[in-house]
Structures are given as C-alpha cells and as structure tokens.
Design a protein around this motif. Structure first.
Motif, PDB file in Angstrom:
ATOM      1  N   LEU A 172       0.848  -1.201   0.000  1.00  0.00           N
ATOM      2  CA  LEU A 172       0.000   0.000   0.000  1.00  0.00           C
ATOM      3  C   LEU A 172       0.880   1.245   0.000  1.00  0.00           C
ATOM      4  N   THR A 173       0.433   2.252  -0.759  1.00  0.00           N
ATOM      5  CA  THR A 173       1.202   3.503  -0.783  1.00  0.00           C
ATOM      6  C   THR A 173       0.825   4.328   0.448  1.00  0.00           C
ATOM      7  N   ALA A 174       1.494   5.502   0.578  1.00  0.00           N
ATOM      8  CA  ALA A 174       1.256   6.366   1.733  1.00  0.00           C
ATOM      9  C   ALA A 174      -0.221   6.749   1.805  1.00  0.00           C
ATOM     10  N   ASN A 175      -0.846   7.013   0.613  1.00  0.00           N
ATOM     11  CA  ASN A 175      -2.270   7.339   0.669  1.00  0.00           C
ATOM     12  C   ASN A 175      -3.154   6.128   0.330  1.00  0.00           C
ATOM     13  N   ASN A 176      -2.683   4.955   0.859  1.00  0.00           N
ATOM     14  CA  ASN A 176      -3.527   3.753   0.847  1.00  0.00           C
ATOM     15  C   ASN A 176      -3.938   3.229  -0.519  1.00  0.00           C
ATOM     16  N   ARG A 177      -3.120   3.462  -1.538  1.00  0.00           N
ATOM     17  CA  ARG A 177      -3.383   2.870  -2.841  1.00  0.00           C
ATOM     18  C   ARG A 177      -2.556   1.599  -2.966  1.00  0.00           C
ATOM     19  N   ARG A 178      -3.123   0.610  -3.658  1.00  0.00           N
ATOM     20  CA  ARG A 178      -2.356  -0.622  -3.854  1.00  0.00           C
ATOM     21  C   ARG A 178      -1.391  -0.419  -5.011  1.00  0.00           C
ATOM     22  N   ALA A 179      -0.094  -0.764  -4.816  1.00  0.00           N
ATOM     23  CA  ALA A 179       0.888  -0.602  -5.902  1.00  0.00           C
ATOM     24  C   ALA A 179       1.940  -1.708  -5.810  1.00  0.00           C
ATOM     25  N   ARG A 180       2.515  -1.977  -6.970  1.00  0.00           N
ATOM     26  CA  ARG A 180       3.556  -3.017  -7.019  1.00  0.00           C
ATOM     27  C   ARG A 180       4.879  -2.376  -6.662  1.00  0.00           C
ATOM     28  N   TYR A 181       5.531  -2.875  -5.616  1.00  0.00           N
ATOM     29  CA  TYR A 181       6.811  -2.304  -5.170  1.00  0.00           C
ATOM     30  C   TYR A 181       7.954  -3.202  -5.636  1.00  0.00           C
ATOM     31  N   TYR A 182       9.028  -2.579  -6.136  1.00  0.00           N
ATOM     32  CA  TYR A 182      10.213  -3.316  -6.577  1.00  0.00           C
ATOM     33  C   TYR A 182      11.349  -3.082  -5.612  1.00  0.00           C
ATOM     34  N   ALA A 183      12.140  -4.114  -5.353  1.00  0.00           N
ATOM     35  CA  ALA A 183      13.266  -3.983  -4.421  1.00  0.00           C
ATOM     36  C   ALA A 183      14.477  -4.706  -5.005  1.00  0.00           C
ATOM     37  N   LEU A 184      15.661  -4.235  -4.643  1.00  0.00           N
ATOM     38  CA  LEU A 184      16.889  -4.896  -5.115  1.00  0.00           C
ATOM     39  C   LEU A 184      17.041  -6.254  -4.422  1.00  0.00           C
ATOM     40  N   SER A 185      17.470  -7.253  -5.166  1.00  0.00           N
ATOM     41  CA  SER A 185      17.814  -8.528  -4.534  1.00  0.00           C
ATOM     42  C   SER A 185      19.297  -8.492  -4.182  1.00  0.00           C
ATOM     43  N   ALA A 186      19.758  -9.522  -3.471  1.00  0.00           N
ATOM     44  CA  ALA A 186      21.173  -9.560  -3.085  1.00  0.00           C
ATOM     45  C   ALA A 186      22.055  -9.556  -4.325  1.00  0.00           C
ATOM     46  N   SER A 187      21.642 -10.364  -5.313  1.00  0.00           N
ATOM     47  CA  SER A 187      22.498 -10.418  -6.498  1.00  0.00           C
ATOM     48  C   SER A 187      22.374  -9.112  -7.281  1.00  0.00           C
ATOM     49  N   GLY A 188      21.198  -8.472  -7.192  1.00  0.00           N
ATOM     50  CA  GLY A 188      21.028  -7.184  -7.852  1.00  0.00           C
ATOM     51  C   GLY A 188      21.970  -6.142  -7.236  1.00  0.00           C
ATOM     52  N   ARG A 189      22.091  -6.223  -5.920  1.00  0.00           N
ATOM     53  CA  ARG A 189      22.973  -5.277  -5.219  1.00  0.00           C
ATOM     54  C   ARG A 189      24.416  -5.485  -5.673  1.00  0.00           C
ATOM     55  N   ARG A 190      24.819  -6.770  -5.730  1.00  0.00           N
ATOM     56  CA  ARG A 190      26.189  -7.060  -6.179  1.00  0.00           C
ATOM     57  C   ARG A 190      26.382  -6.586  -7.614  1.00  0.00           C
ATOM     58  N   HIS A 191      25.379  -6.923  -8.433  1.00  0.00           N
ATOM     59  CA  HIS A 191      25.449  -6.545  -9.840  1.00  0.00           C
ATOM     60  C   HIS A 191      25.595  -5.020  -9.953  1.00  0.00           C
ATOM     61  N   LEU A 192      24.817  -4.315  -9.171  1.00  0.00           N
ATOM     62  CA  LEU A 192      24.866  -2.852  -9.207  1.00  0.00           C
ATOM     63  C   LEU A 192      26.262  -2.355  -8.837  1.00  0.00           C
ATOM     64  N   GLN A 193      26.819  -2.923  -7.768  1.00  0.00           N
ATOM     65  CA  GLN A 193      28.156  -2.500  -7.339  1.00  0.00           C
ATOM     66  C   GLN A 193      29.158  -2.682  -8.469  1.00  0.00           C
TER      67      GLN A 193
END
Lengths: 116, 874
Positions: free
Chosen positions: A73-94
């Motif tokens: 849920l967003t700050a104003n209570n809307r449903r939204a798809r949230y994306y987050a970095l995975s561990a391998s994504g973090r390594r890949h980013l570095q």
C-alpha cells in the motif's frame, strides 16, 4: 523473445536504463511510477524515462533475479507493485557502478585531453 | 498468464493515475492531466506488449531457444556431435536390440489365450530329471487331480515322409489325443478338429499347419488325400498361422487316448500337456501333481521309473535352454551401453572444460548458473535424442542380422522385431543418465570466481582439476567394464577353441552325409526297404571318387534318433529267447545288465567314419541275415561293463530295442564316438549289424567318404531318386553337421566379442582423449622443462605413466568384477573354469597394452613440439 528496441521510444541504451533503475532502487523499494520520478528528479529532468520501456525493463530485471517485487500500500492507501533490489542485484549494481565509473572517468580523461 | 496481464494493467493504471494527479497539482484540468499522462507514458498498448514479451518467457519458448542454441553450438563442433551421437547409437542400439530379443523370446506370452496357464506335465526320474510320461501314469494323474483340466497326451511321430503334399518331403508329425487343441483353446482355422471317428480309427485323418498348407500350390489342401509313411490320410483341418505347438510341427494326427493309457507303465512314450483349472495357482498344481507322483511310486514301485511328477509352463519349457544364452548376451550389451554412456559423459565433461572461457564470459555478463545448466542440459538432450534416433535404426538392422544369424533352435525367432516398449525404456534410462551427467558437468564447471575462467582458460584452476579427476574416475570405471566384456569374450573364445579341438572320435574331414527315410509299411515292407537300402549302398560304392559307403541308424552329431536301453549278458547265444525268461530271474538279473546306446551299422561305416578298431573284428558283409547275429561295442562300454575282461565272444540279449530276441555275439571293440553334442561325454554304444537287425533303421544316415565326395552330391541324389523315388533325401556334409552343434557357441562368441571390441575401442578413445587433454594442459610446463634440458623420453614416460596408472586401476577393479560375474556363465563354458587365469590375465594385458598405446599417441606430441613453440602455446 526479446523484441528489438524501437529507437524512438528507447531514450536510453538498455544497459544504462537498467543501471539507473537499480540505482534508483538502491535506497528503498519503490513502485514503477516512483522509479521514473526518482530518475527524473536525480537527473535534473535530463532523463525523462521512456516509460513505455520502464515496465519491460522491470520485468526483465525481475526475471534475471536482480530485483524482486510485491504488492504493497502507498502512503495514501493505494495498492501498488513495489520493486526492491535482490542480493544479487545489489552485487550486480556495485560491479556495474565500478566499471561505469572507470569508463566514465576514462571517457572524461580522453575528452579533456583532446581539449588541451 | 492472466494473472500477469492483470498485474501489468494494474501497474499501468496506477502509473497513469499518479502522473495525472501530479499534472493536476501542476495546474492542469483533470481531462488535460489524464491525456498528458497517457502521452507521456508513451502508448499504453505498446508498453503492454513489450512488457508482455518480456514476461512471456514461457517454458516452451525458453526450451526452443535453448534447442536452437544447442543445434547452433553443436554445428560448430560437428566432430564432437557425431562422436557422441555415434557412441550412443552403438551402445543404445545394441542394448535395444538385445532387450527386444529378450522381451519377445523370454517375457512375451505365447499367442494362446491365458498361455501362462498352459503347462507341460512330466514324470521325474529318481535324480529329479524331467522325462516323458507313460500312458497308465497319465491316466492315474487324470483321475486323481483337481488342479488340471484339458489334460492331453501327444507323441512325437518324427519326420515322416509325406507324398501328395507338394514335393515329397519329411514332415514333422505329432499324434495328439482329444483334448490337445482344447488345452490351447485353439481350433482349426479351416475345416474341423478331430472327432470320435478319427480317434477310433474309422477315418484316417490329419490336420495341417498353416505353413504346410501354404506350401501346397496345386489346389486346396482341405479334404485332400495324401500318404504319410505310406498310409493314406485325408486332411480335415488347417490350423491358424499362430498355432505352432510343439514348435515346428506340420502335421497333427489323432491319438486314441483310451488305447494310449493301456500301454506299458515303464516306458515313457508320451508328452503330456494340460491347462491349470480355474482358481488354481501353478504352485498349488505343482504340489498336487508332485504328491500324486509320489503316491504312484509307492503303489507301483519298480513297475514305473517315475519317482515323482511336475508341471511347468510351456513358455519356460520352450525358452529354458536359451535363457542363459540370451541373458548373457543382454548383460553384455548392457555393459557395452554403460561403457558408451561413460565415454559420452567423458566427452561432455571434456567439452565443458574446453568451454570454460565461453562460460566464464557468460557468467561475467550476469548469466546465472541455472541458465548455463539449462543450456548444457539442452545440449546433452539434443545429442541424446540424435543418438537415440540413430540407435533405433541401428537396432532394427541389428535385429534383422540377429534373426538371420541366430543358431537353429533359438525359440520364437519369427516373433522378434524392434520392441518399442523396451526401446523407449532404454532410451529414457539413457536420457536420465545423460541429464545427471550434464548436471555433474555443470557442477564441476562452477567456480567461485568467473574471472579465473576468463584469465586462465587452459591452466588448471581448482575447477579444472576437479574436472580432470571426474574424467579420470570415468575412465577407470570404463576400463573396468570393458575388462568384464573382454573376460567374457575370452572365456567364450577359449571354450569354442576347446570344443573345436575335441576329437569327436571320427574323421571330421569333409564327407557326405545322406539322411534317408524309407517307408517299410505294407506286405513285406521291411524286406523291400532293406533291399532298396542295400542297393543304394552298393550303387554308391561303385561311383568314381567314393571309397567307403557307411550306413548307420543315425549320424552321431546333430539331431537324430538315439535309442538307449538295457541289455542282458547271456552265458550262451540262446539262453533267453523271451522277455519273460529275463523277468523270471527277478533281482538276480541286475549284475548281468548293462546300459548302452543301440545303433545299427554296416561294416563300412567304421571305415567311412575313420572309427578305429581296437580289438577283434568289424562287422563284415558276410554277417548276413541268415548268420549268427554279431555286434561291435565301443571302448567305453567295454570298460564299463567288462573292466579288465575281454568282451569279445560274449553274448547279449538286446531284444527290448527292436523286438528281435536273437542273441548277439560281440566280435570287436571300436573307438568311442561323441554323440549329439560334440562336448558330450562319449556314451557306451553297441553297434548291431544292420543287415541282420534292420528294424530300427527306417531312418538312416549314409556316410560317403572319398577324396572329394562333396563333388558327387548331385550324382548321389540321382542314384537314390532312381532306386527310391518317394524317399525324402537330405544331403549335408560333416562340416555342416559339426557346425550345427557349435553354432550357438560361435554366435554367442561373435556377439560378445563384438561388444568387447566395441567397448575396447571406446575405452581407448576415452584414454586417448584424456591423455591428450592432459598433454595440452601441460604443454607449456613441458616446454619449459625441455628448454631447461629435461629428457623428452622422461616427459613422455611421465604422461604415459598417468594413462597407464588409470588403466591398471580400472583393470584391477574390472578383474575383481569379472571374476565375480563370469561365474554366472559357468554353465556355458567347456573345458575351462570361469576363473581361468590365462583368460583373465590376457584380458588385463590387452586392456593395459591398448590403454598404454592410447596414452602414448598423444604423449608423442611432446617430442614433436619444439620448445620455443611450446612456450608460446601458453
């Protein structure tokens, strides 16, 4: 089955777009719109993310397990798809950041050299 | 998919709402704000599609892409692809062929309803061996059992000469009682089964096999009249093509059961068949008839030789003798398949190693191990599929060759074809093994730092050492399996050599054998037959190029009638002139009795066969019908019955063989001859004079010996045609006779030998590949050593030693396995034991020498390489 990118829509090279998305997610999980806002903001409105390519990029990154997603849920209570970095994504980013910075510095050096 | 689409739509809607509200905040009207948001988004449908394409990484799409990539990558390395596919095709093809044979011959039920409930019934002799059934015993079983229904007797009527069914020929004939066909739930396809009139002898009738009926070209076989053994018969029925029992039978005649059961209890004249009664298991039935057999023994004691009784499914009876052979061949083919799979995995691991650089690049670019694993598996599966397809084609061809070459007597050959059940099972098993191997390959490729693969593609990092160790282990097992096959092949070769080296007791140089059957039915039939046989022998003797013409009741090697019986020694020529006198002696007769084979021969037989005369004299032409009956005996009979005494001049009574109670005087002792099978112990034999006692020689063999008797075959046939136009004649050579009894051994040796050679080649390729790789890897090191003054020979030895070490380890392992496993085929060996040290040592030596050679070839590269070039190769 990746479709060839249409140059009109593709404002950024794919690798760069991926890098920007991962960077935008580095601090906290975000929904798609938040990512475009963040990138526009940080780039001082230079990069207007071709949003028609944002979601394909997100799905692709998710499939490569560099990011993962969930409904929230967003700050104003809307449903939204949230994306987050995975561990391998973090390594890949570095890794990508390191190499990008080296390349950017190298390019900068070359450009400066040619100016003098 | 719908879930994903929904998710995408939700996300897009959310995105546009957010943009719209931002636009409104910036001062746009709501409609304007929404329009601007959509414009900025850049085409909803387009985004949808593009995202969907990313999303739609369905299993199939991925699989197809992997497949395309596999094919592309295999096309870049055609030699590798062909080597793997061919190796798999060889191993898998051989296994599929043998699986199909075993499945069809040993496992598939015979083509009768509930065929597994049809059983043969046997009398058991005192040693527990199965033997024929006497009529009265059969009747007692029939009255005492509740386990069997449709019990029937049949009697082998030999290969009777048939005239009027196409060409005159000898036709395998059986006499059967009323329930015989009912036991199989079978009936004639055309015409009718036997009825009461047929069994009572009112009508003289016969039923033909479909095969025989099809060979009759001049008109309808049904209702036709022909003569069998001189007796006129009418065809009343033709059996369906599927009906083939006893195997090979062409004519069935009626046998009156009521009459059959009144015959002698002591003689086994019949075979018995029955169907298990409803609800009765085979074990229950065997227990019941076993008990019945013991009861009968207790009741009749010495009147019956049967100590017990047993029942056995007809399929077991039929396939029993071939079971060990076929299972051995199947095991050999499975060993070859294992060697092939190991070789393929070795190649796969090697390929994995050579692709480390490529894979390292993929890893560095962010591809996951799962992705790479999938690619390797897809490649392996593609290769296996190609190999399996080739294997099916190979198996189909191999089966045709198998059927064409299989030794006579292999049951159910005509049913053999590629069996898709076993083929699929074998192929699936191979695919499963391949996937496991691919995974192992992937596991060995896994390194912590992709960079090491990038920078250091050829020198051994930790993962490369792991791969080499894996390959070494594979080679050791491969060598071990190959050694088992070599040992098996060696034992068979040794056995065949031993069998061929046996002296059968007669001259095996090519002579002509004429198998002749002549009817002696009707008025003075016997006299006419004897006259014709005598005339044939006399005429053949006058042919140019013929030295001896021998006549014998049955040629010793191969199938034939071999009568054996008990004779009684007499003090004078006419001491006993009837069976009753002998019976009156009671137990006192025992010391006078002796067991011997009863053969008829003329004097020239021993000369034609080269059977040596040891003492006394041979049968002479002068020992004619009116003269005192004479016989010669074999050495082993002399030794068994009259040890340390002179048998010559003694009298025996052998009337129970042919009803002729005239006393026989022994006049000579001849060398032993092996009978039926060449490796059988020579039996004790008494040869009576053919011209004096011709009754048992309606079927006889004429042996024609001369410098080149084979060339006279045509003339011989013509002479016999002239004298006896309606007598079926079969001409063969001694070579063919010997050949027919060793053909099973030769066939097994040929197949197992082929498997062993194939495995040996595969192992050699495996060792060669591994040593090549090791040489390649260490070329730079070797170059440095050479540059520093190392002896090239020492370096070669270093490499060869590694290959040799592996093969010795494999051979050691294989030797242990071979010693354990070959014991299982002891029954197929002759003259050697399964642990024969010579054979096993030879196997190990061959394996090690081949492996050493396979190691030496790539090692030679070190010598050819100039140090400078080698150094640069790093």
């Amino acid at each position: 089955m990746a479709r060839e990118a249409d140059p009109d829509v593709e404002a950024l090279p794919q690798g760069v777009l991926d890098l920007l998305i991962l960077r935008a997610l580095q601090l906290e999980p975000m929904h798609g719109w938040g990512i475009t806002e963040r990138i526009e903001q940080w780039s001082e409105e230079v990069f207007s993310v071709g949003q028609g390519t944002l979601y394909p990029a997100l799905y692709r990154l998710e499939r490569l397990r560099l990011i993962n997603s969930h409904w929230n849920l967003t700050a104003n209570n809307r449903r939204a798809r949230y994306y987050a970095l995975s561990a391998s994504g973090r390594r890949h980013l570095q890794k990508q950041l390191t190499s990008w910075r080296r390349i950017a510095r190298a390019i900068e050096l070359v450009l400066q050299a040619s100016e003098t | 998919m719908p879930r994903r689409n929904e998710r995408l739509d939700d996300e897009i809607r959310f995105h546009i709402e957010q943009q719209t509200s931002k636009n409104i905040q910036a001062g746009m009207s709501p409609e304007e704000a929404r329009r601007a948001a959509i414009v900025k988004f850049g085409g909803i449908e387009r985004a949808r599609e593009a995202a969907r394409d990313e999303v739609r990484f369905s299993w199939l799409a991925d699989f197809l892409r992997d497949l395309r990539m596999s094919v592309r990558s295999l096309r870049r390395t055609p030699r590798f692809a062909v080597a793997v596919a061919a190796t798999l095709a060889l191993g898998l093809g051989a296994a599929i062929a043998m699986f199909s044979v075993v499945n069809r011959v040993l496992l598939q039920p015979l083509p009768y309803p509930d065929a597994d409930r049809i059983v043969r019934l046997y009398q058991l002799n005192s040693q527990g061996g199965r033997s024929n059934v006497s009529g009265p015993n059969f009747e007692d079983w029939r009255n005492g059992t509740r386990s069997f229904t449709e019990m029937a007797l049949w009697q082998n009527w030999g290969r009777s000469p048939a005239v009027g069914l196409g060409d005159p020929r000898r036709v395998p004939t059986i006499r059967v009682t009323a329930r015989f066909f009912r036991a199989f739930a079978a009936q004639p396809q055309r015409g009718r089964a036997f009825g009461p009139d047929d069994f009572s002898g009112v009508a003289q009738t016969a039923i033909l096999s479909a095969g025989l009926a099809a060979r009759i070209e001049d008109g309808d076989p049904l209702n036709r009249t022909f003569t069998l053994d001189g007796a006129p018969l009418t065809v009343v029925g033709v059996m369906p093509r599927d009906f083939d029992y006893p195997v090979g039978t062409d004519i069935w005649l009626p046998l009156n059961e009521n009459e059959a059961v009144t015959r002698s209890r002591s003689s086994g004249n019949f075979q018995a068949i029955a169907r298990l009664a409803d609800g009765v298991s085979l074990d229950q039935a065997r227990a019941e008839i076993g008990e019945l057999g013991r009861v009968l023994k207790a009741r009749y004691r010495d009147d019956t030789p049967a100590a017990g009784a047993d029942a056995l499914p007809i399929l077991d009876v039929m396939t029993g003798p071939s079971r060990t052979n076929l299972m051995t061949l199947l095991s050999a083919s499975v060993l070859l398949l294992m060697v092939a799979v190991l070789n393929v995995s070795n190649m796969l691991v090697a390929r994995g190693m050579s692709r480390r650089r490529e894979l390292a690049v993929q890893l560095a670019l962010g591809a996951g191990y799962g992705r790479i694993a999938r690619q390797v598996i897809a490649e392996t599966l593609t290769l296996c599929a190609c190999g399996a397809a080739l294997a099916f084609a190979f198996a189909a061809t191999a089966l045709r060759v198998f059927v064409a070459m299989a030794p006579a007597g292999t049951p159910r050959l005509q049913e053999i074809g590629v069996d898709w059940t076993s083929a699929s099972a074998a192929a699936l098993a191979t695919l499963a093994v391949s996937v496991v191997l691919a995974l192992v390959t992937v596991a060995t490729m896994r390194t912590r730092q992709p960079a090491s693969g990038l920078s250091d593609g050829t020198r051994g990092g930790s993962s490369s050492r792991r791969q080499v160790r894996l390959r070494e282990a594979l080679i050791v097992v491969e060598v071990a399996l190959t050694l088992i096959l070599l040992a098996g092949g060696g034992l068979m070769a040794r056995t065949l050599a031993r069998v061929l080296a046996i002296d059968p007791g007669f001259n095996i140089d090519s002579a002509l054998i004429v198998d002749l059957t002549m009817s002696s039915d009707g008025e003075d039939g016997l006299a006419r037959r004897v006259a014709r046989q005598t005339e044939i022998v006399a005429r053949l003797r006058t042919l140019p190029g013929v030295e001896h013409v021998g006549l014998v009741s049955s040629f010793p090697i191969g199938p034939g009638f071999f009568n054996n019986g008990t004779f009684v020694e007499m003090t004078r020529v006419d001491e006993f002139t009837s069976r009753d006198q002998i019976r009156a002696l009671g137990p006192a007769v025992k010391p006078r009795q002796g067991d011997a084979g009863y053969r008829l021969a003329n004097g020239d037989y021993f000369k034609a066969m080269g059977i040596p005369l040891r003492r006394g004299r041979l049968i002479e032409d002068s020992d004619g019908p009116g003269m005192p009956h004479v016989a010669v005996i074999s050495e082993s009979l002399a030794a068994a019955k009259w040890p340390g005494q002179d048998p010559i001049g003694r009298y025996v009574q052998f009337g129970n063989m042919d009803g002729d109670v005239t006393g026989i005087r022994i006049v000579g002792v001849v060398g032993d001859v092996r009978e039926i099978a060449i490796e059988a112990t020579p039996p004790p034999i008494l040869y009576a004079s053919y011209s004096q006692r011709p009754r048992q020689a309606a079927t006889c063999a004429i042996v024609v010996r001369g410098p080149d008797p084979v060339a006279t075959a045509g003339v011989v046939r013509r002479v016999i045609r002239e004298i006896a136009p309606d007598a079926p004649v079969e001409i063969r050579t001694t070579d063919a006779a010997i050949d027919s009894v060793i053909s099973t051994r030769r066939f097994n040796l040929w197949l197992v030998g082929a498997f062993a050679v194939a495995a040996l080649v595969l192992s050699a390729i495996g060792v060669y590949g591994l040593v090549s790789f090791m040489v390649e890897q260490r070329l730079r090191e070797m170059g440095i050593r050479l540059a520093l003054g190392a002896q090239p020979g020492a370096l070669v030895r270093l490499v060869v030693r590694r290959g040799l070490l592996l093969s010795v380890a494999g051979a050691g392992l294989g030797l242990a396995a071979a010693l354990a496993l070959t014991r299982l085929v002891s029954g197929m060996l002759f003259g050697i034991t399964a642990g024969d040290p010579g054979v096993h040592a030879t196997g190990v030596a061959v394996m090690v020498v081949v492996a050493a050679s396979a190691s030496y070839l790539p090692a030679r590269r070190i010598l050819r390489q100039s140090p400078a070039v080698t150094l640069r190769a790093g």
